[in-house]
Motif scaffolding. Structure first.
Motif, PDB file in Angstrom:
ATOM      1  N   SER A  29       0.856  -1.191   0.000  1.00 44.72           N
ATOM      2  CA  SER A  29       0.000   0.000   0.000  1.00 44.72           C
ATOM      3  C   SER A  29       0.885   1.231   0.000  1.00 44.72           C
ATOM      4  O   SER A  29       2.049   1.175   0.387  1.00 44.72           O
ATOM      5  CB  SER A  29      -0.875   0.048   1.257  1.00 44.72           C
ATOM      6  N   VAL A  30       0.313   2.346  -0.405  1.00 42.77           N
ATOM      7  CA  VAL A  30       0.958   3.642  -0.243  1.00 42.77           C
ATOM      8  C   VAL A  30       0.093   4.422   0.737  1.00 42.77           C
ATOM      9  O   VAL A  30      -1.135   4.480   0.588  1.00 42.77           O
ATOM     10  CB  VAL A  30       1.144   4.386  -1.587  1.00 42.77           C
ATOM     11  N   ILE A  31       0.720   4.949   1.781  1.00 39.14           N
ATOM     12  CA  ILE A  31      -0.020   5.693   2.798  1.00 39.14           C
ATOM     13  C   ILE A  31       0.592   7.081   2.923  1.00 39.14           C
ATOM     14  O   ILE A  31       1.779   7.266   2.682  1.00 39.14           O
ATOM     15  CB  ILE A  31      -0.024   4.970   4.164  1.00 39.14           C
ATOM     16  N   GLY A  32      -0.239   8.051   3.273  1.00 34.22           N
ATOM     17  CA  GLY A  32       0.275   9.404   3.425  1.00 34.22           C
ATOM     18  C   GLY A  32      -0.801  10.395   3.807  1.00 34.22           C
ATOM     19  O   GLY A  32      -1.933  10.025   4.119  1.00 34.22           O
ATOM     20  N   ASP A  33      -0.397  11.670   3.761  1.00 40.74           N
ATOM     21  CA  ASP A  33      -1.318  12.753   4.101  1.00 40.74           C
ATOM     22  C   ASP A  33      -2.573  12.728   3.243  1.00 40.74           C
ATOM     23  O   ASP A  33      -3.638  13.154   3.671  1.00 40.74           O
ATOM     24  CB  ASP A  33      -0.632  14.116   3.886  1.00 40.74           C
ATOM     25  N   ASN A  35      -4.339  10.223   2.170  1.00 40.18           N
ATOM     26  CA  ASN A  35      -5.361   9.219   2.501  1.00 40.18           C
ATOM     27  C   ASN A  35      -5.409   8.922   4.001  1.00 40.18           C
ATOM     28  O   ASN A  35      -5.792   7.828   4.411  1.00 40.18           O
ATOM     29  CB  ASN A  35      -5.182   7.935   1.683  1.00 40.18           C
ATOM     30  N   ASN A  36      -5.010   9.896   4.797  1.00 40.44           N
ATOM     31  CA  ASN A  36      -5.032   9.778   6.264  1.00 40.44           C
ATOM     32  C   ASN A  36      -4.242   8.580   6.768  1.00 40.44           C
ATOM     33  O   ASN A  36      -4.605   7.962   7.752  1.00 40.44           O
ATOM     34  CB  ASN A  36      -6.469   9.747   6.797  1.00 40.44           C
ATOM     35  N   ALA A  40      -5.756   0.507   3.906  1.00 38.65           N
ATOM     36  CA  ALA A  40      -6.799  -0.007   3.008  1.00 38.65           C
ATOM     37  C   ALA A  40      -7.061   0.951   1.843  1.00 38.65           C
ATOM     38  O   ALA A  40      -7.225   0.518   0.699  1.00 38.65           O
ATOM     39  CB  ALA A  40      -8.086  -0.266   3.784  1.00 38.65           C
ATOM     40  N   GLU A  41      -7.083   2.262   2.117  1.00 30.68           N
ATOM     41  CA  GLU A  41      -7.342   3.238   1.057  1.00 30.68           C
ATOM     42  C   GLU A  41      -6.187   3.346   0.068  1.00 30.68           C
ATOM     43  O   GLU A  41      -6.376   3.764  -1.065  1.00 30.68           O
ATOM     44  CB  GLU A  41      -7.620   4.617   1.661  1.00 30.68           C
ATOM     45  N   GLY A  42      -4.995   2.961   0.491  1.00 26.55           N
ATOM     46  CA  GLY A  42      -3.823   3.061  -0.372  1.00 26.55           C
ATOM     47  C   GLY A  42      -3.378   1.741  -0.965  1.00 26.55           C
ATOM     48  O   GLY A  42      -2.253   1.618  -1.462  1.00 26.55           O
ATOM     49  N   ALA A  62       0.270  21.143  -3.909  1.00 28.43           N
ATOM     50  CA  ALA A  62       0.373  20.668  -2.526  1.00 28.43           C
ATOM     51  C   ALA A  62       1.579  19.744  -2.396  1.00 28.43           C
ATOM     52  O   ALA A  62       2.100  19.235  -3.384  1.00 28.43           O
ATOM     53  CB  ALA A  62      -0.904  19.921  -2.138  1.00 28.43           C
ATOM     54  N   ALA A  63       2.007  19.540  -1.155  1.00 35.06           N
ATOM     55  CA  ALA A  63       3.074  18.592  -0.841  1.00 35.06           C
ATOM     56  C   ALA A  63       2.518  17.576   0.148  1.00 35.06           C
ATOM     57  O   ALA A  63       1.803  17.939   1.085  1.00 35.06           O
ATOM     58  CB  ALA A  63       4.278  19.317  -0.248  1.00 35.06           C
ATOM     59  N   TYR A  64       2.811  16.312  -0.078  1.00 31.29           N
ATOM     60  CA  TYR A  64       2.272  15.226   0.743  1.00 31.29           C
ATOM     61  C   TYR A  64       3.405  14.359   1.282  1.00 31.29           C
ATOM     62  O   TYR A  64       4.278  13.946   0.528  1.00 31.29           O
ATOM     63  CB  TYR A  64       1.350  14.328  -0.091  1.00 31.29           C
ATOM     64  N   GLU A  65       3.360  14.066   2.576  1.00 34.48           N
ATOM     65  CA  GLU A  65       4.276  13.077   3.140  1.00 34.48           C
ATOM     66  C   GLU A  65       3.670  11.703   2.879  1.00 34.48           C
ATOM     67  O   GLU A  65       2.451  11.521   2.949  1.00 34.48           O
ATOM     68  CB  GLU A  65       4.450  13.283   4.647  1.00 34.48           C
TER      69      GLU A  65
END
Length: 98
Positions: A29-33, A35-36, A40-42, A62-65
């Motif tokens: 998965s990829v997780i970050g800002d 998709n909270n 599961a969402e990533g 925008a920039a996302y971690e």
């Protein structure tokens, strides 16, 4: 691992494709800002060649971690635009700028 960005002229979004080579992995998965930090969402889909891939619409300017989670292990994207130390995680996260 790789990231591809496709900017949409008619919408304020960028289609971002995340690809992770993990032939022996069961899930990724990829997780970050964006998709909270929700695994599961990533969720990424596994292709026949062992690469996990997913496309996400992210708001532009925008920039996302973010990080990958491969079979429960957190992994940074070496091709991230930059890296930022995150005190909550006690580690660096990749940063994606769109």
């Amino acid at each position: 691992m790789s990231i591809k960005k496709q900017f949409i002229k008619t919408k304020p979004v960028c289609k971002v494709t995340f690809s992770v080579e993990a032939k022996d992995a069961i899930e990724a998965s990829v997780i970050g800002d964006f998709n909270n930090w929700n695994v599961a969402e990533g969720a990424l889909s596994k292709l026949k060649n062992g690469t996990f891939k997913g496309v996400f619409d992210l708001k532009k300017d925008a920039a996302y971690e973010f990080k990958y989670v491969i079979d429960g292990v957190f992994v940074n994207e070496p091709e991230a635009d930059s890296f930022k130390f995150n005190e909550f995680a006690g580690n660096e996260n990749g940063v994606l700028v769109v």
